[in-house]
Design a protein around this motif. Structure first.
Motif, PDB file in Angstrom:
ATOM      1  N   ALA A  12       0.838  -1.198   0.000  1.00 29.65           N
ATOM      2  CA  ALA A  12       0.000   0.000   0.000  1.00 29.65           C
ATOM      3  C   ALA A  12       0.870   1.244   0.000  1.00 29.65           C
ATOM      4  O   ALA A  12       1.887   1.298   0.686  1.00 29.65           O
ATOM      5  CB  ALA A  12      -0.910  -0.005   1.228  1.00 29.65           C
ATOM      6  N   ARG A  13       0.518   2.196  -0.788  1.00 29.03           N
ATOM      7  CA  ARG A  13       1.208   3.488  -0.800  1.00 29.03           C
ATOM      8  C   ARG A  13       0.738   4.308   0.391  1.00 29.03           C
ATOM      9  O   ARG A  13      -0.430   4.263   0.766  1.00 29.03           O
ATOM     10  CB  ARG A  13       0.899   4.234  -2.105  1.00 29.03           C
ATOM     11  CG  ARG A  13       1.403   3.497  -3.341  1.00 29.03           C
ATOM     12  CD  ARG A  13       0.902   4.191  -4.586  1.00 29.03           C
ATOM     13  NE  ARG A  13       1.406   5.560  -4.665  1.00 29.03           N
ATOM     14  CZ  ARG A  13       2.541   5.897  -5.274  1.00 29.03           C
ATOM     15  NH1 ARG A  13       3.289   4.971  -5.842  1.00 29.03           N
ATOM     16  NH2 ARG A  13       2.925   7.155  -5.337  1.00 29.03           N
ATOM     17  N   THR A  14       1.627   5.072   0.967  1.00 29.92           N
ATOM     18  CA  THR A  14       1.285   5.931   2.101  1.00 29.92           C
ATOM     19  C   THR A  14       1.561   7.375   1.753  1.00 29.92           C
ATOM     20  O   THR A  14       2.464   7.692   0.972  1.00 29.92           O
ATOM     21  CB  THR A  14       2.098   5.556   3.350  1.00 29.92           C
ATOM     22  OG1 THR A  14       3.502   5.709   3.057  1.00 29.92           O
ATOM     23  CG2 THR A  14       1.822   4.123   3.769  1.00 29.92           C
ATOM     24  N   LEU A  15       0.781   8.254   2.351  1.00 26.42           N
ATOM     25  CA  LEU A  15       0.952   9.675   2.115  1.00 26.42           C
ATOM     26  C   LEU A  15       2.171  10.198   2.874  1.00 26.42           C
ATOM     27  O   LEU A  15       2.457   9.730   3.978  1.00 26.42           O
ATOM     28  CB  LEU A  15      -0.292  10.430   2.586  1.00 26.42           C
ATOM     29  CG  LEU A  15      -1.592  10.189   1.826  1.00 26.42           C
ATOM     30  CD1 LEU A  15      -2.743  10.885   2.549  1.00 26.42           C
ATOM     31  CD2 LEU A  15      -1.480  10.693   0.401  1.00 26.42           C
ATOM     32  N   PRO A  16       2.893  11.164   2.301  1.00 31.85           N
ATOM     33  CA  PRO A  16       3.940  11.834   3.079  1.00 31.85           C
ATOM     34  C   PRO A  16       3.321  12.483   4.313  1.00 31.85           C
ATOM     35  O   PRO A  16       2.177  12.951   4.288  1.00 31.85           O
ATOM     36  CB  PRO A  16       4.495  12.876   2.104  1.00 31.85           C
ATOM     37  CG  PRO A  16       4.117  12.377   0.743  1.00 31.85           C
ATOM     38  CD  PRO A  16       2.823  11.644   0.921  1.00 31.85           C
ATOM     39  N   LEU A  17       4.076  12.520   5.413  1.00 31.37           N
ATOM     40  CA  LEU A  17       3.547  13.029   6.672  1.00 31.37           C
ATOM     41  C   LEU A  17       3.056  14.467   6.541  1.00 31.37           C
ATOM     42  O   LEU A  17       1.989  14.819   7.066  1.00 31.37           O
ATOM     43  CB  LEU A  17       4.608  12.925   7.766  1.00 31.37           C
ATOM     44  CG  LEU A  17       4.183  13.377   9.165  1.00 31.37           C
ATOM     45  CD1 LEU A  17       3.000  12.565   9.657  1.00 31.37           C
ATOM     46  CD2 LEU A  17       5.361  13.272  10.127  1.00 31.37           C
ATOM     47  N   LEU A 149      -1.908   3.766  13.017  1.00 33.28           N
ATOM     48  CA  LEU A 149      -1.378   4.461  14.187  1.00 33.28           C
ATOM     49  C   LEU A 149      -0.957   5.884  13.821  1.00 33.28           C
ATOM     50  O   LEU A 149      -1.208   6.823  14.582  1.00 33.28           O
ATOM     51  CB  LEU A 149      -0.195   3.700  14.776  1.00 33.28           C
ATOM     52  CG  LEU A 149       0.433   4.337  16.032  1.00 33.28           C
ATOM     53  CD1 LEU A 149      -0.602   4.462  17.143  1.00 33.28           C
ATOM     54  CD2 LEU A 149       1.634   3.503  16.502  1.00 33.28           C
ATOM     55  N   ARG A 150      -0.328   6.048  12.662  1.00 32.83           N
ATOM     56  CA  ARG A 150       0.071   7.387  12.238  1.00 32.83           C
ATOM     57  C   ARG A 150      -1.142   8.256  11.974  1.00 32.83           C
ATOM     58  O   ARG A 150      -1.172   9.428  12.354  1.00 32.83           O
ATOM     59  CB  ARG A 150       0.959   7.314  10.992  1.00 32.83           C
ATOM     60  CG  ARG A 150       1.562   8.672  10.640  1.00 32.83           C
ATOM     61  CD  ARG A 150       2.646   8.563   9.607  1.00 32.83           C
ATOM     62  NE  ARG A 150       2.117   8.448   8.260  1.00 32.83           N
ATOM     63  CZ  ARG A 150       2.772   8.873   7.177  1.00 32.83           C
ATOM     64  NH1 ARG A 150       3.973   9.412   7.285  1.00 32.83           N
ATOM     65  NH2 ARG A 150       2.235   8.733   5.990  1.00 32.83           N
ATOM     66  N   LEU A 151      -2.165   7.691  11.339  1.00 34.21           N
ATOM     67  CA  LEU A 151      -3.380   8.453  11.081  1.00 34.21           C
ATOM     68  C   LEU A 151      -4.046   8.866  12.398  1.00 34.21           C
ATOM     69  O   LEU A 151      -4.454  10.017  12.566  1.00 34.21           O
ATOM     70  CB  LEU A 151      -4.347   7.619  10.234  1.00 34.21           C
ATOM     71  CG  LEU A 151      -5.701   8.251   9.908  1.00 34.21           C
ATOM     72  CD1 LEU A 151      -5.519   9.518   9.094  1.00 34.21           C
ATOM     73  CD2 LEU A 151      -6.586   7.253   9.159  1.00 34.21           C
TER      74      LEU A 151
END
Length: 321
Positions: A12-17, A149-151
């Protein structure tokens, strides 16, 4: 040819912070009621200062005249009572200084404004944590950012950061307005360097308190997955919890949110001023125990940690539907 990791199948691709934070910040402040409140903050503080201006004056002689008249009526009434059933008082006991005393009244005003902002922060946290579940937007959010967790952390920290900044801005706007009130309708005697240090400490405490209240609301919203349910839980605790604590656990009464709020904004331990006067059972319990701000924040963490931990566990472990 080697496939890049970001494009590999099954990953899965993740968004930059930074992009995730900007998107969530926009989602937080874009609802119309939130923007209206932010726009109205400065006018509301101006109205608050105007009310303080209208409620004070510098005619001390008239206030002393009213005190002496009240004392005279008291003595006449006491003369008709049996000896020993009334207390001998002086006119000073009936004197109410009509001036706005910056060195004392400003702390009361800071407490009132920051307490109001803490309620707004709690509601904003509830709104932020609970609004995306009924509309199923959370499915889209977790698809865009699969690291839950980051979200969870970014959304919660943004709510806290926004209300902390809002509180510090409110204090920065309020204090000059109160100085104007003191200049024309009161006195600024006693506002020395120590006073301003204490004001700064109370402002930082207030901002931290408001931020933690927002996190409690956010945790409740994410745990209940419903704005209405989370709001109901908060209202029941705030309304009924105080009575239950007073009735069944009086030794913990100063660690209810009412007592914690009083201790956080209590300047008397820092100003070395009179600590005997208080209003309300919980406030008086906190005053008698000499509850410090450190103890108050530790008590607040007892409210915060279980709620946020349970919300994080449910968000990470349970399916989103």
């Amino acid at each position: 040819m080697t496939t890049p990791l970001a494009a590999a199948p099954g990953r899965a691709r993740t968004l930059p912070l930074a992009r995730l934070a900007r998107a969530e910040l926009h989602r937080l402040v874009s609802p119309r009621p939130v923007r209206w409140f932010l726009y109205a903050l400065a006018p509301l503080l101006l109205l608050y200062a105007a009310a303080a201006f209208a409620g004070h004056h510098t005619d001390v002689s008239a206030a002393w005249g009213a005190a002496e008249e009240a004392h005279r009526r008291y003595v006449e009434e006491a003369a008709r009572r049996p000896v020993g059933t009334w207390e001998e008082l002086s006119p000073r006991s009936f004197f109410d200084d009509p001036r706005y005393q910056m060195a004392k009244a400003s702390f009361v005003d800071l407490r009132a404004v920051c307490t109001g902002l803490s309620i707004i922060a709690l509601v904003l946290g509830l709104f932020s944590g609970g609004r995306d579940w009924s509309t199923r937007v959370m499915l889209t959010l977790t698809a865009a950012e699969p690291r839950r967790l980051r979200l969870f952390a970014v959304r919660g920290l943004l709510v806290a950061a926004v209300v902390v900044a809002m509180t510090l801005l409110a204090v920065a706007l309020l204090l000059p307005l109160l100085l104007v009130v003191a200049q024309f309708r009161g006195t600024s005697a006693g506002t020395d360097g120590h006073y301003w240090w204490v004001v700064s400490v109370i402002a930082v405490r207030g901002a931290l308190f408001v931020g933690l209240m927002a996190l409690i609301g956010y945790g409740l919203g994410m745990l209940a997955r419903s704005q209405v349910t989370a709001l109901g839980i908060a209202l029941v605790y705030l309304v009924a919890g105080e009575r239950l604590v007073k009735d069944y656990a009086p030794g913990l009464v100063e660690y209810h949110l009412s007592g914690i709020t009083f201790a956080v904004f209590d300047e008397r331990l820092l100003m070395a001023s009179d600590r005997t006067t208080c209003v309300g059972d919980i406030a008086c319990a906190a005053m008698r125990e000499g509850t410090t701000a450190t103890q108050a924040f530790l008590g607040l963490m007892l409210h915060l940690v279980p709620v946020v931990s349970a919300a994080a566990w449910r968000f990470l472990r349970q399916d989103i539907s």
